[in-house]
Design an enzyme around this catalytic site. Structure first.
Site, PDB file in Angstrom:
ATOM      1  NE  ARG A  37       4.669  -0.128   8.071  1.00  0.00           N
ATOM      2  CZ  ARG A  37       4.044  -0.251   6.906  1.00  0.00           C
ATOM      3  NH1 ARG A  37       4.688   0.017   5.782  1.00  0.00           N
ATOM      4  NH2 ARG A  37       2.795  -0.635   6.857  1.00  0.00           N
ATOM      5  CE  LYS A 234     -13.499   3.835  -2.978  1.00  0.00           C
ATOM      6  NZ  LYS A 234     -12.474   3.058  -3.702  1.00  0.00           N
ATOM      7  N   GLY A 390      -2.140   2.820   9.056  1.00  0.00           N
ATOM      8  CA  GLY A 390      -2.706   3.635   7.996  1.00  0.00           C
ATOM      9  C   GLY A 390      -3.120   5.005   8.489  1.00  0.00           C
ATOM     10  N   GLY A 413      -2.955  -2.421   5.756  1.00  0.00           N
ATOM     11  CA  GLY A 413      -3.690  -3.545   5.171  1.00  0.00           C
ATOM     12  C   GLY A 413      -3.606  -4.797   6.031  1.00  0.00           C
TER      13      GLY A 413
HETATM   14  C1  3PG Z   1       2.066  -1.259   3.421  1.00  0.00           C
HETATM   15  O1  3PG Z   1       2.615  -0.183   3.611  1.00  0.00           O
HETATM   16  O2  3PG Z   1       0.850  -1.382   3.310  1.00  0.00           O
HETATM   17  C2  3PG Z   1       2.940  -2.489   3.418  1.00  0.00           C
HETATM   18  O3  3PG Z   1       4.271  -2.155   3.498  1.00  0.00           O
HETATM   19  C3  3PG Z   1       2.636  -3.335   2.204  1.00  0.00           C
HETATM   20  O4  3PG Z   1       2.869  -2.629   1.034  1.00  0.00           O
HETATM   21  P1  3PG Z   1       2.003  -2.939  -0.249  1.00  0.00           P
HETATM   22  O5  3PG Z   1       0.598  -2.499   0.064  1.00  0.00           O
HETATM   23  O6  3PG Z   1       2.627  -2.166  -1.366  1.00  0.00           O
HETATM   24  O7  3PG Z   1       2.054  -4.427  -0.482  1.00  0.00           O
END
Ligand code: 3PG
Ligand code: MG
Length: 434
Positions: A37, A234, A390, A413
């Site tokens: 990142r 899930k 992720g 997310g």
């Molecule tokens: C993440 O890693 O999903 C983003 O940096 C957002 O973080 P958060 O889910 O704690 O809002």
């Protein structure tokens, strides 16, 4: 789709630019374990500095709670919690809370990010010890064109996640222009990701631009066949993505724990496998929808199963109709791996989100490895491949396939919500192109 102004559409020379990045990188014992990142934000930071902007960077790190406010005192909410305790417990509770907050200030500090950034940029990055406090403000005021500074974790203020206008205004007061390049946090409507755009001209950086262009093109004009691979534990986490992708893909490949909810929905034995019993109707309706749309909906035909949910459990392979009582599915099986690999061979576009099994445990990592390999091969043969951030991104990286994939998103997310077709507040708030 978005048609937002970018840093190239605005004159940054001699301006103070507040640039929101997602520097929420994984850390272990104070050491950054994956700087993807940070690396992803470099093109925007370089552009701004090279074009004469004084660059004030900001980001969150983790989810600090029980935090200090600007005067390094306990947060109001924390004080209220302590006030509600019996008097005899208050002193000890205050001490404990202060100690935890002190530790969290170190644990969630962005200081290690400033150091890594400075290495990557080959120039100093000035670190402020607060967010909108005297240190940040003085350093921002003194910052010269071409210089770069980083303020502390915006989530040290509870107002950040509440998108508090007064806090957003304070952030904005340090700058003339707002740039959002935090794709990974673009699904959050927080003060530094969205609120601040109410007070400053607001444009996107190169990372956001790249993420939404590549993923947007894949969704709106995919090279066919378009295959989506969805895994993870899930179904409930992926409902929106499955629903949106059913409208667009030719084939939908399912793996991971969510496969067993589909199995159960169609009367297959699942033993002790993970299952969302309240999602069985939904699973049936998703499959029906896929069939009505002519989408090839693929479930694993065999599984690697274990006795316990543990890395060292005994395990074996069984076909999908034979999962015995007292065993749980922990990965897709060998035949499924071959079938999925064969299916992916002819792909034009691939979108992948979620591992095929418990990929962090060696015995149950083979499904995810096989799929990563197949995606890499398809890419070599001309497919456009996209991995949502992720777990699947981490898997592709740990397995050494990262450079063979067209695009690995820096958002977990955020990429999921983008693939769901949802509007991302961190992008929606930016100025439209003229
Ligand atoms: C993440 O890693 O999903 C983003 O940096 C957002 O973080 P958060 O889910 O704690 O809002
Ligand atoms: Mg998250």
């Amino acid at each position: 789709m978005y048609n937002k102004k970018t840093i190239e559409d605005i004159d940054v020379k001699g301006k103070k630019v507040l640039a929101r990045c997602d520097f929420n990188v994984p850390m272990k014992d104070g050491v950054i374990t994956d700087d993807k990142r940070i690396v992803g934000a470099i093109p925007t930071i370089k552009y701004l500095a090279e074009h004469g902007a004084a660059v004030i960077l900001c980001s969150h790190m983790g989810r600090p709670h029980n935090i200090f406010n600007e005067k390094l005192k306990l947060d109001k909410k924390e004080i209220k919690k302590i006030d509600e305790l019996p008097e005899s417990e208050r002193e000890a509770a205050t001490k404990a809370a202060l100690e935890k907050a002190k530790k969290d200030i170190v644990k969630f500090s962005l200081k290690p990010v400033a150091a890594r950034l400075s290495e990557l940029l080959g120039k100093p990055v000035i670190m402020a010890s607060d967010v909108i406090g005297p240190d940040a403000k003085a350093k921002a005021a003194a910052l010269k064109p071409g210089e770069i500074m980083l303020i502390e974790n915006v989530r040290f203020h509870a107002e950040e996640e509440k998108n508090d206008p007064a806090f957003a205004k304070e952030l904005a007061s340090m700058a003339d222009i707002y740039v959002n390049d935090a794709f990974g946090t673009a699904h959050r409507a927080h003060a530094s990701t969205a609120g601040v755009a109410d007070y400053l001209p607001a444009v996107c950086g190169y990372l956001i631009q790249k993420e939404i262009t590549i993923m947007g093109n894949a969704l709106s004009d995919p090279k066919r066949p378009f295959i989506a691979i969805l895994g993870g534990a899930k179904v409930s986490d992926k409902i929106g993505v499955i629903e949106n992708l059913i409208e667009k893909v030719d084939t939908l490949i399912i793996g991971g724990g969510m496969a067993y909810t589909f199995y159960k929905a169609f009367g297959k034995p699942i033993g002790t496998s993970i299952c969302e019993n309240d999602k069985l109707d939904l699973a049936r309706s998703l499959v029906e929808k896929a069939h009505n749309k002519g989408v090839n909906f693929m479930l694993p035909i065999d599984n690697t199963i274990g006795k316990e949910y543990s890395e060292d459990t005994v395990y074996m392979e069984v076909s999908s109709d034979m999962l015995p009582d007292g065993w749980m599915g922990l990965d897709i099986g060998l035949e499924t791996q071959e079938l999925y690999a064969k299916t992916l061979k002819g792909a034009g576009t691939i979108v992948w989100n979620g591992p095929m099994g418990v990929s962090e445990w060696e015995p149950f990592s083979h499904g995810t490895i096989a799929v990563a390999q197949a995606v890499a091969e398809a890419t070599e043969n001309g497919a456009v491949s996209i991995i949502g951030g992720g777990d699947s991104a981490a898997a592709a990286e740990n397995l050494g396939f990262a450079d063979k994939i067209t695009h690995i998103s820096t958002g977990g997310g955020a990429s999921l919500e983008f693939l769901e077709g949802l509007e991302l507040p961190g992008i929606a708030c930016l100025n439209e192109k003229d």
